[in-house]
Write a protein that holds these residues in place. Structure first.
Motif, PDB file in Angstrom:
ATOM      1  N   VAL A  40      42.018  -0.869  11.547  1.00 56.42           N
ATOM      2  CA  VAL A  40      42.027   0.022  10.384  1.00 56.42           C
ATOM      3  C   VAL A  40      40.797   0.900  10.494  1.00 56.42           C
ATOM      4  O   VAL A  40      39.680   0.402  10.611  1.00 56.42           O
ATOM      5  CB  VAL A  40      41.967  -0.792   9.072  1.00 56.42           C
ATOM      6  CG1 VAL A  40      41.782   0.126   7.881  1.00 56.42           C
ATOM      7  CG2 VAL A  40      43.229  -1.609   8.913  1.00 56.42           C
ATOM      8  N   ILE A  41      41.009   2.213  10.465  1.00 57.82           N
ATOM      9  CA  ILE A  41      39.871   3.117  10.618  1.00 57.82           C
ATOM     10  C   ILE A  41      39.049   3.080   9.340  1.00 57.82           C
ATOM     11  O   ILE A  41      39.500   3.480   8.272  1.00 57.82           O
ATOM     12  CB  ILE A  41      40.357   4.555  10.927  1.00 57.82           C
ATOM     13  CG1 ILE A  41      41.112   4.535  12.243  1.00 57.82           C
ATOM     14  CG2 ILE A  41      39.179   5.510  10.991  1.00 57.82           C
ATOM     15  CD1 ILE A  41      41.879   5.799  12.520  1.00 57.82           C
ATOM     16  N   GLN A  42      37.838   2.558   9.433  1.00 54.79           N
ATOM     17  CA  GLN A  42      37.008   2.381   8.248  1.00 54.79           C
ATOM     18  C   GLN A  42      36.168   3.620   7.948  1.00 54.79           C
ATOM     19  O   GLN A  42      35.981   3.984   6.816  1.00 54.79           O
ATOM     20  CB  GLN A  42      36.076   1.180   8.436  1.00 54.79           C
ATOM     21  CG  GLN A  42      36.782  -0.171   8.397  1.00 54.79           C
ATOM     22  CD  GLN A  42      37.285  -0.545   7.016  1.00 54.79           C
ATOM     23  OE1 GLN A  42      38.436  -0.302   6.690  1.00 54.79           O
ATOM     24  NE2 GLN A  42      36.444  -1.126   6.185  1.00 54.79           N
ATOM     25  N   GLN A  43      35.642   4.260   8.996  1.00 52.35           N
ATOM     26  CA  GLN A  43      34.679   5.334   8.752  1.00 52.35           C
ATOM     27  C   GLN A  43      35.277   6.733   8.812  1.00 52.35           C
ATOM     28  O   GLN A  43      34.829   7.637   8.147  1.00 52.35           O
ATOM     29  CB  GLN A  43      33.519   5.238   9.751  1.00 52.35           C
ATOM     30  CG  GLN A  43      32.666   3.994   9.544  1.00 52.35           C
ATOM     31  CD  GLN A  43      32.293   3.762   8.081  1.00 52.35           C
ATOM     32  OE1 GLN A  43      31.923   4.675   7.363  1.00 52.35           O
ATOM     33  NE2 GLN A  43      32.433   2.511   7.627  1.00 52.35           N
ATOM     34  N   ASN A  44      36.297   6.939   9.644  1.00 53.48           N
ATOM     35  CA  ASN A  44      36.902   8.257   9.768  1.00 53.48           C
ATOM     36  C   ASN A  44      37.978   8.419   8.700  1.00 53.48           C
ATOM     37  O   ASN A  44      38.915   7.647   8.637  1.00 53.48           O
ATOM     38  CB  ASN A  44      37.502   8.378  11.181  1.00 53.48           C
ATOM     39  CG  ASN A  44      38.431   9.550  11.324  1.00 53.48           C
ATOM     40  OD1 ASN A  44      38.357  10.515  10.586  1.00 53.48           O
ATOM     41  ND2 ASN A  44      39.315   9.449  12.288  1.00 53.48           N
TER      42      ASN A  44
ATOM     43  N   GLY B 142      38.127   1.398   3.332  1.00 54.37           N
ATOM     44  CA  GLY B 142      37.599   2.331   4.325  1.00 54.37           C
ATOM     45  C   GLY B 142      37.217   3.650   3.670  1.00 54.37           C
ATOM     46  O   GLY B 142      37.463   3.872   2.473  1.00 54.37           O
ATOM     47  N   ALA B 143      36.648   4.555   4.477  1.00 52.73           N
ATOM     48  CA  ALA B 143      36.071   5.792   3.940  1.00 52.73           C
ATOM     49  C   ALA B 143      37.105   6.675   3.232  1.00 52.73           C
ATOM     50  O   ALA B 143      36.804   7.298   2.219  1.00 52.73           O
ATOM     51  CB  ALA B 143      35.403   6.568   5.063  1.00 52.73           C
ATOM     52  N   GLU B 250      45.321   1.707   4.436  1.00 53.59           N
ATOM     53  CA  GLU B 250      45.141   0.299   4.786  1.00 53.59           C
ATOM     54  C   GLU B 250      43.784  -0.209   4.310  1.00 53.59           C
ATOM     55  O   GLU B 250      42.806   0.533   4.295  1.00 53.59           O
ATOM     56  CB  GLU B 250      45.245   0.127   6.308  1.00 53.59           C
ATOM     57  CG  GLU B 250      46.615   0.496   6.844  1.00 53.59           C
ATOM     58  CD  GLU B 250      46.560   1.052   8.252  1.00 53.59           C
ATOM     59  OE1 GLU B 250      45.531   1.655   8.615  1.00 53.59           O
ATOM     60  OE2 GLU B 250      47.539   0.888   8.983  1.00 53.59           O
ATOM     61  N   CYS B 251      43.762  -1.482   3.960  1.00 51.48           N
ATOM     62  CA  CYS B 251      42.500  -2.085   3.506  1.00 51.48           C
ATOM     63  C   CYS B 251      42.455  -3.542   3.959  1.00 51.48           C
ATOM     64  O   CYS B 251      43.446  -4.265   3.849  1.00 51.48           O
ATOM     65  CB  CYS B 251      42.429  -2.001   1.986  1.00 51.48           C
ATOM     66  SG  CYS B 251      40.845  -2.543   1.330  1.00 51.48           S
ATOM     67  N   TYR B 252      41.294  -3.929   4.476  1.00 47.09           N
ATOM     68  CA  TYR B 252      41.150  -5.312   4.925  1.00 47.09           C
ATOM     69  C   TYR B 252      41.053  -6.268   3.742  1.00 47.09           C
ATOM     70  O   TYR B 252      40.430  -5.969   2.726  1.00 47.09           O
ATOM     71  CB  TYR B 252      39.879  -5.459   5.764  1.00 47.09           C
ATOM     72  CG  TYR B 252      40.011  -4.936   7.180  1.00 47.09           C
ATOM     73  CD1 TYR B 252      41.059  -5.362   7.996  1.00 47.09           C
ATOM     74  CD2 TYR B 252      39.079  -4.056   7.700  1.00 47.09           C
ATOM     75  CE1 TYR B 252      41.172  -4.897   9.300  1.00 47.09           C
ATOM     76  CE2 TYR B 252      39.188  -3.587   9.009  1.00 47.09           C
ATOM     77  CZ  TYR B 252      40.233  -4.009   9.803  1.00 47.09           C
ATOM     78  OH  TYR B 252      40.344  -3.554  11.079  1.00 47.09           O
TER      79      TYR B 252
END
Lengths: 352, 414
Positions: A40-44, B142-143, B250-252
């Motif tokens: 899962v793209i966290q920062q972009n 996420g961002a 999506e989210c962890y």
């Protein structure tokens, strides 16, 4: 063989057969070859300028060469750590290295850059100032700190970013992400996918939209929370004023000159006749046709197709917005502030 | 007896067809992601509610993540809903309030009815924005997630939004790996297919959003509900509001690492779901409201999902009884096929769905674990049946439901 042994053998054989499908499972459980969390793209956040920003960082390692060539006027060549061959040009008139009709190296310069026509650039291009491309060229990606001007029938395959203004000649094909920090101007028969700029104009140059009055300028909208739900088709009459959010389960037609102080949703087709004005968003479950000289403040979304006629403007200089559909056709003379995103195909067409 | 068995087989066949339909739609149908392209807009002001009951292990992580998301800071207020915590949750929240002045407004709840719905209901007193996003404390946004969850609210028909939940602690043990597969099937195939087919995507109560005017219209949070998310889904539907599912948002999350916690979790879900079935089932299917025919049918089937576990167990028992009594159950090859497929697993289509989901996720090697999923299936079927029995008993004796928080396994943030 004794009957007991036969039964035991049969039992063992059947057990083995039953256990067989579990072998890969148990091996995978033990080896954990695919046990990482789903990526899962966290920062972009899916920023349109992501590739351009990454390339800007990548090109930094050429900075000494860029400065040296710019001051000396001499070209420099070399290979980057990832094996990419590059050529740093000393000035705008420096010849581009080609093999047949293809340029196989990354081109970078701190000055203006002009490319001759009919070349396929296999690597990315960086121009420290303005970039002017010849017609019938194919580019992988371009980053320019100044303006970018693409000649007619040019193709950009991956991404393009101009810190200045981007002018796209007629018949160009813009695939991937195309952005500008100032403006994007598209000529007729251009095709596009994802565009972003403070304003995007499908222009006749003499009526580019940039000078037209902004109907939303200086106005602050307080979004209404009221909602009217209508089953079946619905029509807002010409010049009628609606002060609510409206959800229509069938087709929706907005008459000429009507004004909606809220958002509109049609689960099927939506048609806006000329000079209609919507202060909220427009959402259509199927096709959307926006007539001439309409003004829409919020996001404009159609789930299938969208056609926007000349003179229409979406968003405002102060509040950018998104116009999106899988297939979009935009006439000349349309102005969009923000993002224009055709998921599958977008085209600028001549004014009818 | 045989007619009861026929009915059960018919029900199983309907659910099988539904699973196959969803899977084939995901593999070959038109995919709806209408709001995911909204990346530029005059973003609305919103409030993020973070439900926290004894969450000292995880609360710092989510608050830290929320402080770095790409959303105008002046338009996003975070309200950690500290629900009667007795651990260090309050102190951690207060530290963040000091570090980020004006961006976090804590809601410390020291009494009142237990449960997430009751806590959220009380927290609504200090919510001022039209858009409300909800996260459980063990999630890591996420961002781009907040913008993605806010985008569907530009559609005036959308009352609720649901994002996709992705397990983070996958490689811990067999259970977490099986739950990863289950989540994959549930979101990647089930939820997205319902979105594609304009059916009833389910509000999950976390990585989710709700429109305040819609919430007000349906009467606010239902503190009597054990699963406020399912309850919310159906009340929104009955009032003509849609729940939009955003598969790419999506989210962890952290999934249970022990079978005991998992069983407790699924029993609570089952009870809450069955509660919603009893409350809304008949009204949804036959009542006068704004849901479409396809939403009525799908919504009813969705409500019956957890009830299918005891029904399947009953079917197995009846099938054995019929066999040993020598009653010819059905005739012909179709009957044989039905019984073979049914008797083998109950409903193999769910496994097909998970296999397709794993393929869509681009992680095909983990599909090897699919045969082991039968363990999770058996545990679920017995746990859910146990929940249904206990719920029936509670209904007869008048005993009150009580809410169990899912235990966390993350190490305390240093």
């Amino acid at each position: 063989m004794s009957p007991y042994l036969a039964v035991a053998a049969l039992f063992s054989f059947v057990s083995l057969l039953l256990a067989l499908p579990l072998v890969p499972a148990i091996l995978e459980l033990h080896r954990k070859s695919d046990a990482m969390p789903l990526s899962v793209i966290q920062q972009n956040a899916g920023e349109i300028r992501h590739f351009a920003d990454s390339f800007r960082i990548y090109i930094k390692r050429l900075e000494p060469d860029l400065q040296r060539s710019f001051s000396s006027g001499q070209a420099a060549t070399g290979t980057l750590p990832d094996g990419t061959n590059y050529m740093v040009l000393g000035g705008p008139d420096e010849p581009i290295p080609t093999q047949g009709n293809a340029c196989p190296v990354l081109i970078a310069t701190n000055s203006d850059l002009k490319t001759p026509p009919g070349i396929t650039f296999l690597k990315d291009i960086y121009a420290g100032r303005d970039f002017a491309g010849g017609e019938n060229n194919n580019y992988r990606a371009i980053l320019a700190n100044g303006n970018i001007q693409l000649g007619p029938s040019t193709c950009v395959l991956r991404w393009l970013h101009a810190s200045g203004e981007l002018s796209v000649g007629s018949g160009c094909v813009l695939q991937g992400r195309v952005s500008s920090d100032c403006a994007v101007r598209l000529q007729r028969e251009c095709t596009f996918l994802r565009l972003n700029a403070p304003f995007i104009a499908t222009s006749e140059p003499e009526n580019s939209g940039n000078t037209r009055p902004d109907p939303f300028e200086g106005r602050e909208f307080s979004p209404t929370v009221d909602r009217v739900l209508h089953d079946g088709d619905f029509e807002i009459k010409a010049d009628e004023i609606i002060r609510t959010n409206l959800v229509v389960r069938g087709d929706l037609r907005v008459g000429a000159g009507a004004r909606v102080c809220g958002s509109l949703k049609s689960c099927k087709d939506m048609v806006l006749e000329s000079h209609a004005c919507v202060e909220g968003s427009l959402i259509s479950g199927r096709r959307m046709h926006i007539g001439p000289h309409c003004a829409i403040y919020g996001p404009v979304i159609a789930e299938r197709e969208m056609f926007i006629e000349t003179g229409t403007r979406c968003g405002s200089r102060a509040k950018a917005t998104t116009v999106s559909a899988p297939h979009i056709e935009v006439e000349e003379g349309v102005l969009i502030f923000g993002t224009l995103w055709a998921r599958e195909s977008g085209r600028v067409v001549a004014k009818a | 007896m045989i007619y009861v068995l026929y009915s059960i087989v018919l029900l199983i066949c309907i659910y099988t067809g539904r699973h196959y339909g969803f899977t084939l739609n995901r593999l070959f149908g038109f995919q709806r992601h209408p709001y995911i392209d909204i990346d530029t807009a005059d973003w609305p002001a919103l409030t993020v509610l973070v439900a926290a009951h004894n969450e000292e292990k995880v609360i710092a992580n989510i608050l830290e993540a929320l402080m770095t998301v790409h959303y105008p800071a002046d338009k996003m207020l975070i309200i950690p809903v500290n629900d009667r915590s007795t651990d260090g949750t309050r102190a951690i929240i207060d530290t963040f309030v000091e570090r980020f002045p004006g961006r976090i407004r804590p809601f410390h709840r020291t009494g009142g009815k237990p449960g997430k719905a009751a806590a959220l209901k009380d927290a609504m007193e200090i919510v001022e924005t039209e858009i409300i996003l909800i996260f459980d404390a063990d999630y890591l946004p996420g961002a781009g997630l907040i913008r993605q969850l806010a985008a569907p609210f530009f559609d005036p028909e959308v009352g609720g939004v649901m994002g996709r939940v992705v397990p983070l602690n996958v490689d811990t043990n067999l259970l977490t790996r099986l739950l990863d597969l289950e989540r994959s099937g549930g979101y990647q195939v089930d939820q997205q297919a319902r979105m594609n087919l304009r059916l009833v995507p389910q509000h999950g109560g976390t990585v989710a959003g709700v429109r305040r005017s819609a919430l007000r219209e349906i009467g606010g949070w239902n503190e009597e509900s054990l699963t406020e998310d399912t309850d919310l889904t159906y009340r929104l539907l009955l009032h003509g509001w849609k729940t939009a599912y955003q598969n790419r948002s999506e989210c962890y999350e952290e999934v249970p690492e022990t079978w005991k916690v998992r069983i407790k979790q699924i029993m609570r879900w089952a009870k809450g779901h069955n509660q919603a079935m009893v409350t809304y089932g008949i009204r949804l299917l036959l009542g006068r409201h704004r849901a479409t025919l396809r939403e009525r049918i799908d919504g009813t089937l969705l409500l019956g999902v957890y009830a299918m576990a005891p029904v399947t167990l009953l079917g197995w028992t009846l099938a054995l009884a019929v066999f040993y009594q020598g009653i010819a159950p059905l005739h012909g090859v179709i009957a044989l096929l039905c019984f073979t497929a049914y008797a083998a697993l109950g409903n193999v289509a769910a496994f097909f769905e998970i296999a397709a989901a794993v393929r869509l996720d681009g992680t095909p090697t983990r599909i090897r674990l699919l045969p082991l999923l039968i363990m999770g299936f058996v545990v679920s079927i017995f746990s859910v049946s146990r929940a249904a029995l206990s719920q029936t008993k509670d209904a007869i004796t008048g005993a009150e439901f009580h809410w169990d928080k899912t235990e966390r396994f993350r190490k305390v943030a240093s």
